[in-house]
Design a protein around this motif. Structure first.
Motif, PDB file in Angstrom:
ATOM      1  N   GLN A 111       0.841  -1.185   0.000  1.00  0.00           N
ATOM      2  CA  GLN A 111       0.000   0.000   0.000  1.00  0.00           C
ATOM      3  C   GLN A 111       0.886   1.247   0.000  1.00  0.00           C
ATOM      4  O   GLN A 111       1.635   1.489   0.946  1.00  0.00           O
ATOM      5  CB  GLN A 111      -0.921   0.015   1.226  1.00  0.00           C
ATOM      6  N   ALA A 112       0.783   1.991  -1.088  1.00  0.00           N
ATOM      7  CA  ALA A 112       1.506   3.248  -1.216  1.00  0.00           C
ATOM      8  C   ALA A 112       0.649   4.379  -0.641  1.00  0.00           C
ATOM      9  O   ALA A 112      -0.578   4.252  -0.555  1.00  0.00           O
ATOM     10  CB  ALA A 112       1.830   3.518  -2.677  1.00  0.00           C
ATOM     11  N   PRO A 113       1.272   5.491  -0.266  1.00  0.00           N
ATOM     12  CA  PRO A 113       0.510   6.611   0.303  1.00  0.00           C
ATOM     13  C   PRO A 113      -0.593   7.075  -0.633  1.00  0.00           C
ATOM     14  O   PRO A 113      -0.360   7.294  -1.826  1.00  0.00           O
ATOM     15  CB  PRO A 113       1.572   7.696   0.483  1.00  0.00           C
ATOM     16  N   GLY A 114      -1.806   7.167  -0.091  1.00  0.00           N
ATOM     17  CA  GLY A 114      -2.928   7.652  -0.870  1.00  0.00           C
ATOM     18  C   GLY A 114      -3.527   6.649  -1.832  1.00  0.00           C
ATOM     19  O   GLY A 114      -4.416   7.000  -2.613  1.00  0.00           O
ATOM     20  N   LYS A 115      -3.035   5.417  -1.772  1.00  0.00           N
ATOM     21  CA  LYS A 115      -3.533   4.395  -2.696  1.00  0.00           C
ATOM     22  C   LYS A 115      -4.119   3.223  -1.936  1.00  0.00           C
ATOM     23  O   LYS A 115      -3.870   3.041  -0.748  1.00  0.00           O
ATOM     24  CB  LYS A 115      -2.414   3.924  -3.621  1.00  0.00           C
ATOM     25  N   LEU A 116      -4.901   2.430  -2.636  1.00  0.00           N
ATOM     26  CA  LEU A 116      -5.479   1.229  -2.051  1.00  0.00           C
ATOM     27  C   LEU A 116      -4.410   0.142  -1.921  1.00  0.00           C
ATOM     28  O   LEU A 116      -3.425   0.116  -2.660  1.00  0.00           O
ATOM     29  CB  LEU A 116      -6.627   0.723  -2.919  1.00  0.00           C
ATOM     30  N   ARG A 117      -4.638  -0.763  -0.985  1.00  0.00           N
ATOM     31  CA  ARG A 117      -3.747  -1.905  -0.844  1.00  0.00           C
ATOM     32  C   ARG A 117      -3.896  -2.793  -2.073  1.00  0.00           C
ATOM     33  O   ARG A 117      -5.032  -3.120  -2.475  1.00  0.00           O
ATOM     34  CB  ARG A 117      -4.074  -2.672   0.431  1.00  0.00           C
ATOM     35  N   GLU A 118      -2.787  -3.192  -2.665  1.00  0.00           N
ATOM     36  CA  GLU A 118      -2.830  -3.988  -3.890  1.00  0.00           C
ATOM     37  C   GLU A 118      -2.047  -5.286  -3.748  1.00  0.00           C
ATOM     38  O   GLU A 118      -1.074  -5.379  -2.991  1.00  0.00           O
ATOM     39  CB  GLU A 118      -2.274  -3.180  -5.076  1.00  0.00           C
ATOM     40  N   PHE A 119      -2.479  -6.252  -4.514  1.00  0.00           N
ATOM     41  CA  PHE A 119      -1.858  -7.568  -4.531  1.00  0.00           C
ATOM     42  C   PHE A 119      -0.490  -7.506  -5.192  1.00  0.00           C
ATOM     43  O   PHE A 119      -0.313  -6.827  -6.204  1.00  0.00           O
ATOM     44  CB  PHE A 119      -2.760  -8.537  -5.289  1.00  0.00           C
ATOM     45  N   VAL A 120       0.475  -8.250  -4.632  1.00  0.00           N
ATOM     46  CA  VAL A 120       1.812  -8.337  -5.204  1.00  0.00           C
ATOM     47  C   VAL A 120       2.112  -9.759  -5.672  1.00  0.00           C
ATOM     48  O   VAL A 120       2.453  -9.989  -6.835  1.00  0.00           O
ATOM     49  CB  VAL A 120       2.881  -7.892  -4.182  1.00  0.00           C
ATOM     50  N   ALA A 121       2.001 -10.727  -4.749  1.00  0.00           N
ATOM     51  CA  ALA A 121       2.339 -12.111  -5.085  1.00  0.00           C
ATOM     52  C   ALA A 121       1.711 -13.041  -4.064  1.00  0.00           C
ATOM     53  O   ALA A 121       1.443 -12.640  -2.929  1.00  0.00           O
ATOM     54  CB  ALA A 121       3.854 -12.305  -5.096  1.00  0.00           C
ATOM     55  N   ALA A 122       1.480 -14.293  -4.490  1.00  0.00           N
ATOM     56  CA  ALA A 122       0.910 -15.291  -3.596  1.00  0.00           C
ATOM     57  C   ALA A 122       1.536 -16.647  -3.848  1.00  0.00           C
ATOM     58  O   ALA A 122       2.043 -16.912  -4.945  1.00  0.00           O
ATOM     59  CB  ALA A 122      -0.606 -15.367  -3.769  1.00  0.00           C
ATOM     60  N   ILE A 123       1.461 -17.506  -2.829  1.00  0.00           N
ATOM     61  CA  ILE A 123       2.016 -18.851  -2.927  1.00  0.00           C
ATOM     62  C   ILE A 123       1.136 -19.797  -2.117  1.00  0.00           C
ATOM     63  O   ILE A 123       0.580 -19.401  -1.076  1.00  0.00           O
ATOM     64  CB  ILE A 123       3.480 -18.868  -2.414  1.00  0.00           C
TER      65      ILE A 123
END
Length: 124
Positions: free
Chosen positions: A39-51
């Motif tokens: 989650q970057a400032p002012g942005k929504l939490r976003e998916f990066v990677a999963a296992i």
């Protein structure tokens, strides 16, 4: 009760590398999906990677594919995110997440257990 402790963040120049760690405890994680979000400032939490914990199947966001690698060490109950070729836009707080699941899940709403987050800052 699942507990996740994130670590490994820091300040890095663009083009550099960092490795994040997430130590999981509270139960056995067979049948779980583990993921990293950011989650970057002012942005929504976003998916990066999963296992998937059991089989090690992986899935990545397009923005990190080819640069980031997610892995897990069953003996250490730890999930890693190796981040290479870092870019300014990778600056964010990174969160580990865990959820009992039959396979990969990449929707933040589906994860019930979260780490406290670790800050990654990429400078030019």
């Amino acid at each position: 009760q699942v507990q996740l402790v994130d670590s490994g963040g820091g300040l890095m120049q663009a083009g550099g590398s960092l490795r994040l760690s997430c130590v999981a405890s509270g139960r056995t994680f067979s049948g779980y999906a583990m993921a990293w979000f950011r989650q970057a400032p002012g942005k929504l939490r976003e998916f990066v990677a999963a296992i998937t914990w059991s089989m090690g199947g992986t899935f990545y966001a397009d923005s990190v594919k080819g640069r980031f690698t997610i892995s897990r060490d069953k003996a250490k109950n730890t999930v890693y995110l190796q981040m290479n070729s870092l870019r300014l836009e990778d600056t964010a707080v990174y969160y580990c997440a865990a959820q009992q699941a039959a396979g990969i899940i990449n929707m933040k709403e589906q994860y019930k257990s979260w780490g406290q987050g670790t800050q990654v800052t990429v400078s030019s």
